[in-house]
Design a protein around this motif. Structure first.
Motif, mmCIF file in Angstrom:
data_model
loop_
_atom_site.group_PDB
_atom_site.id
_atom_site.type_symbol
_atom_site.label_atom_id
_atom_site.label_comp_id
_atom_site.label_asym_id
_atom_site.label_seq_id
_atom_site.Cartn_x
_atom_site.Cartn_y
_atom_site.Cartn_z
ATOM 1 N N THR A 162 0.854 -1.181 0.000
ATOM 2 C CA THR A 162 0.000 0.000 0.000
ATOM 3 C C THR A 162 0.887 1.226 0.000
ATOM 4 O O THR A 162 1.832 1.326 0.795
ATOM 5 C CB THR A 162 -0.880 0.028 1.270
ATOM 6 O OG1 THR A 162 -1.714 -1.132 1.250
ATOM 7 C CG2 THR A 162 -1.754 1.280 1.289
ATOM 8 N N GLY A 163 0.615 2.150 -0.878
ATOM 9 C CA GLY A 163 1.347 3.410 -0.892
ATOM 10 C C GLY A 163 2.732 3.305 -1.507
ATOM 11 O O GLY A 163 3.100 2.310 -2.114
ATOM 12 N N ASP A 180 -4.747 3.060 -0.329
ATOM 13 C CA ASP A 180 -5.340 2.399 0.824
ATOM 14 C C ASP A 180 -6.785 2.024 0.474
ATOM 15 O O ASP A 180 -7.200 0.875 0.596
ATOM 16 C CB ASP A 180 -5.301 3.339 2.032
ATOM 17 C CG ASP A 180 -5.919 2.718 3.266
ATOM 18 O OD1 ASP A 180 -6.560 3.439 4.050
ATOM 19 O OD2 ASP A 180 -5.774 1.480 3.441
ATOM 20 N N TRP A 193 -3.809 9.696 -1.297
ATOM 21 C CA TRP A 193 -2.475 9.792 -1.911
ATOM 22 C C TRP A 193 -1.487 10.384 -0.913
ATOM 23 O O TRP A 193 -0.366 9.890 -0.760
ATOM 24 C CB TRP A 193 -2.519 10.659 -3.166
ATOM 25 C CG TRP A 193 -3.354 10.103 -4.285
ATOM 26 C CD1 TRP A 193 -3.831 8.829 -4.409
ATOM 27 C CD2 TRP A 193 -3.828 10.811 -5.419
ATOM 28 N NE1 TRP A 193 -4.556 8.700 -5.556
ATOM 29 C CE2 TRP A 193 -4.586 9.901 -6.202
ATOM 30 C CE3 TRP A 193 -3.691 12.139 -5.890
ATOM 31 C CZ2 TRP A 193 -5.194 10.270 -7.399
ATOM 32 C CZ3 TRP A 193 -4.301 12.500 -7.081
ATOM 33 C CH2 TRP A 193 -5.048 11.558 -7.840
ATOM 34 N N THR A 246 -0.600 8.056 1.965
ATOM 35 C CA THR A 246 0.259 6.915 1.656
ATOM 36 C C THR A 246 1.545 7.327 0.938
ATOM 37 O O THR A 246 2.265 6.482 0.429
ATOM 38 C CB THR A 246 -0.507 5.897 0.785
ATOM 39 O OG1 THR A 246 -0.961 6.567 -0.385
ATOM 40 C CG2 THR A 246 -1.702 5.325 1.541
ATOM 41 N N ALA A 279 2.092 9.087 -1.837
ATOM 42 C CA ALA A 279 2.149 8.998 -3.302
ATOM 43 C C ALA A 279 2.570 10.327 -3.917
ATOM 44 O O ALA A 279 2.113 11.392 -3.505
ATOM 45 C CB ALA A 279 0.788 8.581 -3.848
#
Lengths: 500, 411, 86
Positions: free
Chosen positions: B168-169, B206, B235, B238, B240
């Motif tokens: 995740t992320g 997520d 975003w 996590t 991004a």
């Protein structure tokens, strides 16, 4: 003015065309009122039809027209609605017959070299299909990507490449037509639908070309097929002086080159206008005051040879070649040449969204300079009185089918700031249209080369232009359309029904 | 000189109507004053219905008519349903194509359609299936792509990645799109496997929600903004920085709408998977060694080709696949092509979408060379195209499914 | 850079070409923005969209040539031939 149509008539129309193809709603009627010509948007409601039908067959059209005769309701045919003379604008409400659903290719005949289509088809879309077979249907107006075959017949259209391939009346071999009383005839040369030349009986095809929907509705047409050109050649030449350019135009047109498709003369006003926002002309030196464009199509060997002859003529005429990039790019853009509203400039030089008037008189070659001067004066006088007109210059295009040396489709483009219409400006505009038309007549020309001349203003001079021919026109209208059903009010043809 | 204003003439005196007319008057007049209609024959809806109410011309003329008090939103709301927002019209229009850059003023038919659809919704005029679709998207977080009864929640949106152990992320995340994630999971799986093989590190959100596109497109602005806000929070949460979109609908929705909602949008780089993967192939990072002996042609998805101008990457990818016979139809011819799925047309007018897709498949079938497969780069287009393909004997594949196969993967 | 970044979308400074025309990108002209202050205003067009329009125009013109004929004959080439022959 939209007259209310009885519910019972709507029911009858529905029985003919089906429930999905009969409309009375406001969006259906308001969106079928106008064509691209400057439109009195302040009087929009006066020009909407009462009902709209989208028929799928000649039989349906015939039944609708018969019904209209029974009830004395006007009928207004509409193909693309891209014309420039208000031919498709309803003047008295009525039933608008929209032919767009009839856009099929019915038959491709390789032996006879014809394609038969519904009149709701567009030439570009047709040619996308024909290409696979190595053919082209070369009817190429400025509205090529959007006008429909029905409208081309209704206006007797002009093609940019007509000097080579002919115009609509040369390219349409025959067509099915529903007469104003509902009978169906085949209009062609003689009787055989694929005959190109006949002397049997009256030559009815030419009568029904350019009638602006006042003599019936074409539903199906058989068209000429040419071999797809191997080669295209285009050249643009710049001149310091309009008269030099005009002389060069004449020389190129008289060259006798068989693949010559067209010659186009751009006058000084047009070049000044293009310098404002056309990437081809912005960087040109001041010495470029007029331009001559010329194109040829055909087999590669003959185009090359013909092109060299044209180039020699152009060189000798004192012009300067503008280069391949402009010559090819600008020529390619000529197939969709309606005008962008942002070309408009108010008196303060600011950009203003303007609609576009495009005059289209046929003017004999020797008269071009004089006509140009007079038309620019008319445009200037309008612009002086009202800050809503902008002179976008003039073009002259070879007009003769297969014979480029005769008269020219002579165009003055006037930007009109439509949002500013009021009754005074409209009245002045209508008068200017009359004045423009008068100049064309005074110089031995015709009010319209290809749009038609039934717009408010110019239409008043049609009897003058045709002389005794106008009486013949009225006689024909009265005998084919006894109830004055078919697109009534156009071309002053109500006069055909007046007593005495 | 008499200059009429909306406030003098609009019979529908509503402030919202006046606001729309004010905002879109110039764009509407730009169309109305020109009357070109070059849009009409490239419009996929018009090619089928031939009804002028559905033309981009009418879409603009209605605004002028509303300005003059001739039409109300009630008169025209349903007309505006008839549009896939493919962008052919506004691109083909000479006001864009020849002078849109010169004047920095182009036709904006899509925006006009969107504004009118939004106005209709605000005035309580709903298209029943669109309304239901919006309500369920709002409730579940993702669009009801599996039907009205099968929940497509944010917690289930990564189910397609089962077994792939995607974190995740991370700096790069893969935005997998509702339709793809739930209805055509082979597509995100293919992209994931391809990126991994090319050595591109990436993670997933997520809880990915719908990008919001179809909500904006059908007039449900609040729901759209809710989706966008959630996604941007996710975003940031996590870590991004780079968002890879495998569906052009998501990409264009994000780049056109998200920046207005977020002051710091410049933190993010938005990338099309098709561009990224073409780059990997060019750089030799992706080995395509399994030949695919099929005769294919490519469908330029509308949002990728017409709206974004991206047509080279997918062709580069196809030409890199060994064994493939690729019969191309150029991207300008394809300005008049469409699957009919866009802006949720299939939700309200399924028979219209079906006919548009039927014609698209027929064009592939009629090509010389015996096309077996139509390859697209948009999962939304693949829905109706696959259905019509089954009827006409043409297989429909997503470009990433094809690349994955050529890279030796089974998706 | 492969993708979209907001800060890369703002048009750069324009330089003057004529009294009514400016330019930001090579070989691409634009109206002087001062001419669009009164009656109609410019839109915000991000660089990616601007480039799309310019590229599409050339692609459309090439398509139009190809739609009408298989090849376009160069006048520059023929003029060179004519020169050589004289």
């Amino acid at each position: 003015m939209a007259v209310a149509i009885l519910d019972s008539v709507i029911d009858e129309l529905t029985a003919i065309c089906g429930p999905d193809h009969v409309f009375t709603g406001r969006s259906a009627t308001f969106n079928r009122a106008r064509v691209p010509a400057p439109f009195p948007v302040h009087r929009w409601a006066e020009y909407i039809p009462s009902a709209v039908v989208l028929p799928s067959s000649t039989e349906q059209v015939s039944e609708v027209v018969k019904l209209a005769n029974r009830h004395r309701i006007p009928v207004v045919p509409r193909a693309g609605g891209t014309g420039l003379t208000d031919g498709a604008v309803p003047l008295r409400g009525g039933i608008l017959v929209d032919v767009k659903l009839m856009n099929q290719i019915h038959e491709l005949d390789h032996e006879n070299r014809t394609v038969t289509v519904g009149t709701g088809i567009n030439m570009l879309k047709l040619n996308e299909e024909l290409r696979r077979h190595g053919y082209i249907y070369p009817d190429d107006p400025a509205s090529y990507p959007c006008s429909l075959v029905g409208g081309r017949i209704g206006t007797s259209g002009w093609s940019l490449i007509g000097a080579r391939y002919g115009h609509t009346r040369d390219l349409v071999i025959s067509f099915e037509l529903v007469l104003p009383t509902g009978e169906v005839i085949r209009a062609g040369d003689g009787g055989g639908p694929k005959v190109r030349k006949s002397s049997s009986g009256y030559q009815l095809k030419h009568l029904f070309m350019g009638h602006q929907g006042t003599l019936g509705i074409a539903t199906e047409a058989t068209l000429e097929l040419f071999p797809r050109p191997e080669a295209e050649f285009s050249m643009f030449w710049a001149y310091e002086d309009y008269r030099d350019a005009w002389r060069a135009t004449g020389e190129l047109a008289r060259s006798g080159v068989a693949t010559l498709a067209g010659v186009v003369l751009f006058d000084e006003h047009k070049i000044r206008y293009l310098r404002r926002d056309d990437e081809a002309y912005i960087p040109q030196p001041e010495s470029v005051r007029a331009v001559v464009a010329c194109a040829a199509y055909g087999n590669e060997d003959e185009v090359r040879v013909g092109a060299k002859r044209l180039l020699r003529i152009a060189k000798a005429s004192g012009g300067r070649y503008l280069g391949d990039e402009i010559s090819q790019g600008d020529w390619a853009s000529r197939h969709d040449r309606y005008a962008t509203p942002q070309h408009g400039r108010a008196r303060d030089g600011q950009v203003a969204l303007m609609s576009w008037h495009c005059e289209d008189a046929s003017i004999p070659y020797p008269e071009l300079p004089a006509v140009s001067e007079k038309w620019h004066a008319i445009a200037a006088s309008l612009a002086e009185r009202f800050d809503m007109f902008d002179d976008w210059g003039m073009f002259a295009y070879t007009n003769g089918a297969f014979k480029p040396w005769g008269d020219y489709l002579t165009e003055i483009d006037i930007g009109v700031w439509e949002m500013k219409w009021d009754e005074d400006a409209w009245a002045a505009w209508v008068q200017a249209k009359r004045d423009i038309a008068q100049v064309a007549i005074d110089h031995g020309g015709s009010i319209s080369a290809c749009h038609g001349s039934c717009r408010e203003g110019e239409v008043d001079l049609v009897p003058l232009e045709l002389g005794a021919g106008f009486e013949v026109m009225k006689t024909i209208k009265r005998s084919l359309d006894p109830n004055n059903i078919m697109n009534p009010g156009k071309y002053l043809l109500d006069q055909a029904y007046e007593e005495g | 000189m008499a200059e009429t204003t909306a406030s003098q003439e609009a019979t529908n005196g509503d402030g919202a109507v006046r606001a729309l007319v004010e905002e879109w008057r110039d764009v509407a007049y730009n169309c109305f004053s020109s009357g070109h209609k070059f849009c009409r024959e490239v419009c996929p809806v018009m090619q089928v219905t031939r009804d002028e109410r559905h033309t981009p011309t009418a879409f603009h003329a209605n605004v002028v008519a509303m300005d003059k008090g001739h039409l109300s939103i009630e008169d025209v709301a349903e007309d505006y349903v008839h549009c896939t927002m493919c962008g052919a019209c506004e691109l083909r229009c000479p006001n864009t194509l020849f002078t849109g850059d010169f004047y920095r003023f182009r036709q904006r038919t899509i925006d006009v359609v969107r504004a009118m659809r939004t106005l209709a919704v605000e005035q309580g005029i709903h298209q029943q299936n669109w309304k239901r679709w919006a309500e369920l998207t709002d409730r579940w977080g993702n669009e009801p792509v599996l039907g009205w009864a099968k929940e497509t929640s944010g917690s289930k949106v990564r189910a397609w990645a089962a077994g792939l152990e995607i974190p995740t992320g991370g700096e790069t995340i893969l935005f997998a799109d509702c339709e793809a994630a739930f209805r055509r999971p082979s597509v995100p799986r293919a992209v994931a496997l391809i990126l991994r093989q090319a050595g591109v590190e990436f993670g997933l959100m997520d809880q990915q929600w719908c990008c919001g596109g179809p909500m904006w497109e059908t007039g449900y602005v609040e729901i759209a903004e809710k989706m966008a806000t959630h996604n941007m929070l996710d975003w940031r949460k996590t870590g991004a920085k780079r968002i890879v979109c495998l569906d052009p609908h998501d990409y264009i929705t994000i780049v056109e709408n998200y920046p207005k909602l977020d002051q710091n949008f410049d933190e993010f780089e938005i990338v099309l998977a098709v561009d990224l993967i073409a780059e990997q192939i060019r750089a030799g990072k992706l080995e395509l060694s399994t030949p695919i002996k099929k005769t294919v042609t490519y469908h330029d998805p509308c949002r990728l080709n017409k709206r974004l101008g991206v047509w080279q990457s997918p062709r580069e990818i196809l030409r890199a696949i060994p064994g493939l016979t690729f019969i191309d139809v150029d991207h300008v011819t394809q300005w008049s092509y469409c699957s009919g799925a866009g802006s949720n047309l299939f939700v309200e007018k399924p028979e219209l979408t079906a006919e548009i897709s039927r014609r698209r498949i027929a064009k592939a079938r009629e090509l010389e060379g015996g096309v077996e497969v139509l390859v697209s780069a948009c999962p939304w287009s693949e829905r109706p195209l696959t259905e019509q393909g089954e009827e006409q004997g043409i297989e429909v594949m997503d470009i990433f499914e094809l690349v994955a196969e050529a890279a030796g993967f089974e998706v | 850079m492969l993708g979209f970044r907001l800060s890369a979308q703002k048009p750069s400074e324009a330089h003057r070409v004529t009294d009514v025309v400016v330019s930001r990108f090579e070989h691409v002209f634009e109206v002087d923005p001062a001419l669009m202050r009164e009656h109609v205003h410019q839109q915000e067009i991000p660089n990616w969209d601007f480039e799309r329009i310019v590229a599409s125009r050339w692609e459309h013109l090439a398509w139009m040539h190809d739609h009408f004929a298989d090849c376009a004959i160069s006048a520059e080439e023929l003029l060179a031939e004519i020169e050589a022959e004289s």
